[in-house]
Write a protein that holds these residues in place. Structure first.
Motif, short mmCIF file in Angstrom:
data_model
loop_
_atom_site.label_atom_id
_atom_site.label_comp_id
_atom_site.label_asym_id
_atom_site.label_seq_id
_atom_site.Cartn_x
_atom_site.Cartn_y
_atom_site.Cartn_z
N PRO A 1 -3.49 -7.42 -2.86
CA PRO A 1 -2.55 -8.43 -3.39
C PRO A 1 -2.05 -8.26 -4.67
CG PRO A 1 -4.88 -9.22 -3.38
CD PRO A 1 -4.67 -7.74 -2.65
N ASN A 2 -0.81 -9.02 -5.12
CA ASN A 2 -0.42 -8.73 -6.56
C ASN A 2 0.03 -10.14 -6.87
OD1 ASN A 2 0.85 -7.26 -8.69
ND2 ASN A 2 2.74 -7.04 -7.72
N PRO A 3 -0.57 -10.79 -8.08
CA PRO A 3 -1.63 -10.32 -8.78
C PRO A 3 -2.92 -9.78 -8.15
CG PRO A 3 -0.59 -12.21 -9.71
CD PRO A 3 -0.15 -12.13 -8.21
N PHE A 4 -3.86 -9.03 -8.92
CA PHE A 4 -4.83 -8.66 -8.45
C PHE A 4 -6.10 -8.31 -9.17
CE2 PHE A 4 -2.33 -5.15 -9.62
CZ PHE A 4 -3.38 -4.20 -9.99
N TYR A 5 -7.19 -8.05 -8.91
CA TYR A 5 -8.52 -7.46 -9.60
C TYR A 5 -8.41 -5.97 -9.47
CZ TYR A 5 -13.41 -6.73 -10.54
OH TYR A 5 -14.70 -6.52 -10.98
N GLN A 6 -8.21 -5.64 -10.77
CA GLN A 6 -7.91 -4.03 -11.00
C GLN A 6 -8.68 -2.98 -10.39
OE1 GLN A 6 -5.68 -3.53 -14.73
NE2 GLN A 6 -6.48 -1.42 -14.89
N ILE A 7 -10.03 -3.57 -9.91
CA ILE A 7 -10.66 -2.31 -9.46
C ILE A 7 -10.12 -1.89 -7.99
CG2 ILE A 7 -13.01 -2.25 -8.23
CD1 ILE A 7 -13.11 -2.07 -11.38
N TYR A 8 -9.37 -2.80 -7.51
CA TYR A 8 -8.76 -2.29 -6.13
C TYR A 8 -7.77 -1.33 -6.38
CZ TYR A 8 -9.47 -7.27 -5.11
OH TYR A 8 -10.11 -8.65 -4.78
N GLU A 9 -6.99 -1.26 -7.53
CA GLU A 9 -6.01 -0.20 -7.51
C GLU A 9 -6.73 1.06 -8.14
OE1 GLU A 9 -2.20 -0.22 -10.59
OE2 GLU A 9 -4.20 -0.19 -11.87
N GLY A 10 -7.91 0.99 -9.07
CA GLY A 10 -8.51 2.24 -9.40
C GLY A 10 -9.28 2.83 -8.37
N ALA A 11 -9.87 1.91 -7.41
CA ALA A 11 -10.64 2.56 -6.19
C ALA A 11 -9.66 3.35 -5.27
CB ALA A 11 -11.44 1.32 -5.62
N ALA A 12 -8.45 2.98 -5.17
CA ALA A 12 -7.45 3.48 -4.19
C ALA A 12 -7.05 4.77 -4.88
CB ALA A 12 -6.16 2.38 -4.03
N LEU A 13 -6.64 4.70 -6.26
CA LEU A 13 -6.26 6.05 -7.00
C LEU A 13 -7.24 7.07 -6.98
CD1 LEU A 13 -4.37 4.37 -9.79
CD2 LEU A 13 -3.37 5.47 -7.89
N LEU A 14 -8.74 6.61 -7.24
CA LEU A 14 -9.68 7.85 -7.38
C LEU A 14 -10.34 8.14 -6.01
CD1 LEU A 14 -11.87 6.65 -10.28
CD2 LEU A 14 -10.14 8.65 -10.27
N ALA A 15 -9.85 7.46 -4.88
CA ALA A 15 -10.21 8.02 -3.53
C ALA A 15 -8.96 8.92 -3.09
CB ALA A 15 -10.28 6.82 -2.71
N GLY A 16 -7.91 9.07 -3.70
CA GLY A 16 -6.84 9.99 -3.28
C GLY A 16 -5.70 9.41 -2.50
N ALA A 17 -5.82 7.82 -2.60
CA ALA A 17 -4.85 7.03 -1.90
C ALA A 17 -3.77 6.49 -3.15
CB ALA A 17 -5.45 6.09 -1.17
N ALA A 18 -2.55 6.07 -2.60
CA ALA A 18 -1.68 5.04 -3.51
C ALA A 18 -1.96 3.70 -3.14
CB ALA A 18 -0.30 5.86 -3.33
N PRO A 19 -1.76 3.10 -4.15
CA PRO A 19 -1.96 1.42 -3.97
C PRO A 19 -0.39 0.81 -3.69
CG PRO A 19 -2.07 1.82 -6.41
CD PRO A 19 -1.90 2.99 -5.49
N TYR A 20 -0.58 0.00 -2.64
CA TYR A 20 0.85 -0.77 -2.46
C TYR A 20 0.58 -2.18 -2.69
CZ TYR A 20 4.76 -2.85 0.12
OH TYR A 20 5.93 -3.69 0.16
N TYR A 21 1.50 -2.95 -3.47
CA TYR A 21 1.30 -4.09 -3.96
C TYR A 21 1.90 -5.18 -3.16
CZ TYR A 21 -0.21 -1.10 -7.75
OH TYR A 21 -0.67 -0.17 -8.59
N ALA A 22 1.29 -6.15 -2.76
CA ALA A 22 1.90 -7.17 -1.53
C ALA A 22 2.04 -8.35 -2.72
CB ALA A 22 1.05 -7.38 -0.46
N ALA A 23 3.14 -8.79 -2.90
CA ALA A 23 3.36 -10.04 -3.66
C ALA A 23 2.86 -11.37 -3.19
CB ALA A 23 4.77 -10.03 -4.27
N SER A 24 2.60 -12.23 -4.07
CA SER A 24 2.02 -13.71 -3.68
C SER A 24 3.31 -14.45 -3.90
CB SER A 24 0.90 -14.17 -4.56
OG SER A 24 1.32 -14.14 -5.96
#
Length: 401
Positions: free
Chosen positions: A122-145
């Motif tokens: 989700p966007n806004p979001f808890y930033q751990i989601y983004e960091g977890a995605a990036l360090l796992a080798g994925a890209a985050p996609y932000y779904a707006a509220s």
């Protein structure tokens, strides 16, 4: 060094420190922080006693899966709270707070070898989601509220091309920072998408026990059970004692759901070295087994929000959330300043800290859905939060008179 570290963005509170550099708050006002979502109600004495009475646990290495008694405490609570039945041997695991679990779960799930994986959040979001995605080798996609729908996420706006690459979906209900709760219809939509595209759903439910309606928030596992998905396929829920029991320093929570995912997560955690201390396990059993302190805690929040929200609603767009302990307020247009400028000026004039909403979101699909909003964490005692609200009212009135 891991090159993926370079993709991480500064945490919101680091950005806040940079924003406040050079500001000298007026000494006439005592500092009040509504910035950090850290529970500040007193920790119940019986939990402290459970910690101090079990110090013999220091002499033992803990099992990653936790003691059976702890896992049974989880499943008893799930049955009491959501009327669902899970197997304590295969469908639950202890974690050291939901934050570390949300991060490490992504490392378990994401397969970077499968072309350009995405993690939807989700966007806004808890930033751990983004960091977890990036360090796992994925890209985050932000779904707006969507503000018009009480900040519910607009899942329909996510294109099929994104879902096709999605390996993990983070949801947060009740949401941080908006407090929105997902209804059953929304869960049904996400389960159908998961079945169609094969992604895993990680349901962050750490605010589930602080709510303002008569009906408690619907949980992900509860929704699955209502929809006949009692195997909880591709679904894991994350919950924590931090907010529920006012023990953020204890770092205790659990995950529950799909037995196959739990098995894989246990394997990862065995190597990761994330076992819960026996002392914390004992205190956690005590905490999950008592609801009276949770009711008392929720009552305190309800009284606090009932006093503070109307004060702020007189000068800015803000409403009682579905749940959680945040107010998600809009900066008045007549101030002619953005959310970061609002936060800096408020500190400089009245020594009150709030968090700019744009720091909790990302520019995506042409806009930052946190822009022109501020998050206020009403975690202090009522008197302090009410004083902060009065200062915010004075601040806005002084600039719009």
């Amino acid at each position: 060094m891991n090159p993926l570290l370079s993709h991480l963005q500064p945490y919101p509170f680091e950005r806040l420190r940079q924003l406040f550099a050079g500001v000298v708050p007026p000494a006439a006002y005592s500092p009040i922080s509504l910035g950090m979502g850290e529970p500040r109600h007193p920790t119940p004495q019986f939990i402290k006693d459970a910690l101090s009475n079990n110090l013999s646990g220091l002499a033992s290495y803990p099992a990653t899966a936790g003691e059976l008694g702890l896992r049974e405490a989880f499943t008893r609570w799930l049955n009491l709270r959501y009327a669902i039945t899970l197997d304590p041997a295969t469908q639950v695991l202890p974690v050291n707070g939901s934050r570390e679990a949300l991060f490490s779960f992504a490392q378990t799930i994401i397969d970077p070898s499968k072309g350009q994986p995405l993690v939807v959040c989700p966007n806004p979001f808890y930033q751990i989601y983004e960091g977890a995605a990036l360090l796992a080798g994925a890209a985050p996609y932000y779904a707006a509220s969507d503000p018009a729908r009480n900040f519910a996420v607009n899942w329909d706006a996510v294109p099929d091309s994104v879902w096709q690459r999605t390996q993990l979906l983070f949801v947060c209900s009740p949401g941080n920072p908006t407090g929105a709760v997902m209804p059953l219809t929304e869960w049904k939509k996400l389960f159908e998408l998961s079945d169609q595209y094969g992604f895993v759903i990680a349901s962050d439910e750490c605010y589930s026990e602080i709510y303002f309606r008569d009906e408690p928030p619907l949980g992900g596992l509860q929704a699955a059970d209502k929809l006949g998905r009692s195997d909880y396929k591709n679904l894991i829920s994350f919950t924590s004692l931090s907010k529920r029991s006012n023990v953020p320093g204890m770092r205790s929570g659990f995950v529950a759901g799909d037995a196959a995912l739990i098995k894989a997560f246990l394997l990862y955690r065995t190597y990761h070295g994330s076992a819960m201390s026996p002392i914390v396990q004992a205190a956690s059993i005590a905490a999950w087994g008592d609801e009276q302190h949770v009711v008392e805690n929720r009552t305190r929040y309800r009284k606090k929000f009932a006093q503070v929200t109307p004060l702020l609603a007189g000068v800015m767009e803000v409403a009682l959330p579905d749940a959680g302990f945040y107010l998600w307020a809009k900066v008045p247009e007549q101030l002619a300043m953005d959310d970061a400028e609002f936060a800096r000026a408020l500190l400089a004039q009245y020594n009150v800290t709030v968090l700019p909403g744009s720091y909790l979101a990302r520019e995506a699909q042409g806009s930052n859905p946190g822009a022109q909003r501020v998050r206020m964490a009403l975690v202090a005692e009522t008197e302090e939060c009410a004083e902060a609200a009065l200062r915010i009212v004075q601040f806005i009135q002084s600039r719009t008179a």
